[in-house]
Design an enzyme around this catalytic site. Sequence first.
Site, mmCIF file in Angstrom:
data_model
loop_
_atom_site.group_PDB
_atom_site.id
_atom_site.type_symbol
_atom_site.label_atom_id
_atom_site.label_comp_id
_atom_site.label_asym_id
_atom_site.label_seq_id
_atom_site.Cartn_x
_atom_site.Cartn_y
_atom_site.Cartn_z
ATOM 1 N N GLU A 164 66.274 17.546 -74.508
ATOM 2 C CA GLU A 164 65.878 18.668 -75.240
ATOM 3 C C GLU A 164 64.418 19.247 -75.415
ATOM 4 O O GLU A 164 64.168 19.731 -76.166
ATOM 5 C CB GLU A 164 66.333 18.447 -76.695
ATOM 6 C CG GLU A 164 67.769 18.132 -76.985
ATOM 7 C CD GLU A 164 68.298 18.268 -78.415
ATOM 8 O OE1 GLU A 164 67.454 18.157 -79.487
ATOM 9 O OE2 GLU A 164 69.379 18.081 -78.703
ATOM 10 N N GLU B 49 75.905 15.221 -76.582
ATOM 11 C CA GLU B 49 75.881 15.142 -78.283
ATOM 12 C C GLU B 49 76.594 15.972 -78.993
ATOM 13 O O GLU B 49 76.410 17.493 -78.403
ATOM 14 C CB GLU B 49 74.269 15.309 -78.748
ATOM 15 C CG GLU B 49 73.385 14.196 -78.245
ATOM 16 C CD GLU B 49 71.815 14.431 -78.865
ATOM 17 O OE1 GLU B 49 71.691 14.982 -79.938
ATOM 18 O OE2 GLU B 49 70.934 13.827 -78.348
#
Length: 288
Positions: free
Chosen positions: A121, A221
């Site tokens: 991220e 995720e």
Amino acid sequence: MRFSTLTALAAALPFTTAYWKGFNVGANNEDGTCKTTAQWTTAFNKLKTLPQDITSVRLYASSDCNTLALAVPAAISTNTKILVGVWTEDAAHYTAEKNALTAAIDAHGSAWIIAISVGSEDLYRGDTTASALAQQIYDVRGMVGALGVTTQVGHVDTWTAWVNDTNKAVITASDFIGLDSYPYFQNAAIGDAYNTFWDSVTATRNQVNAVSPGKWVWVTETGWPVSGPNYGAAVASVKNAQTYWRSVACATFQSTHVFWYAYQDYSASPSFGVFDESGNAIYDLYGC
Ligand SMILES: *[C@@H]1O[C@H](CO)[C@@H](O)[C@H](O)[C@H]1NC(C)=O
């Protein structure tokens, strides 16, 4: 010939059993301490008790909490495979991460590795540029390649980062595209969550196919919290977490690699963990 017919049939079957059904597992215990090898072993064995017989995990770091030094022996003893994480920031941390991965490969070979994610991220956070991150992906691929390891090397980020044209260089550099997608944080009502999730997968797949046709989008995720604040129409509850598992996990397991979020998370809010403080599954995960 009966034998050759069966062989041909087996070869023609879709590889539905070939997808990784995994979980994200943090290196820190809920009290903040680092997991020991015994605690990694407990976590990996707990995941194997789920109806899906989970034997793959995503770990976030290589050097933090001595993750690989302590977790890889537990993975090998429980026959668990690891999607490895290498943090890219800052330079000293990145070097420590690469050294820890090298040490784990030197000590244990590479049969325990599913793939390597360089960064997590970073693009979503705006911590780096696509070109700098792409260079680090090439760097890690070269490093493990020099050790004789030809595993896939990619990156994990939010779907919003992947579909941003500014970040195309990271798609080009990656062997696989790790997608993080949370309809809960997009204010989706649980009844809309399945479609919101698949919209994010489709948007990412379309961008990947435009930039680097044929590369796979893995779900690195996703999950739904059992407790925590509401986001718009998104309500955190055990019932909704179970509904999300039944609709999203059960479908996605049939179509790509998935790493669910998360193994345990009971001290956080929102709390995404599937196992509670006593180590029991919070809801029925069904045999899908
Ligand atoms: C794409 O990423 C760039 C660089 O981080 C950012 O400035 C821009 O706002 C992003 N575009 C969208 C549509 O989010």
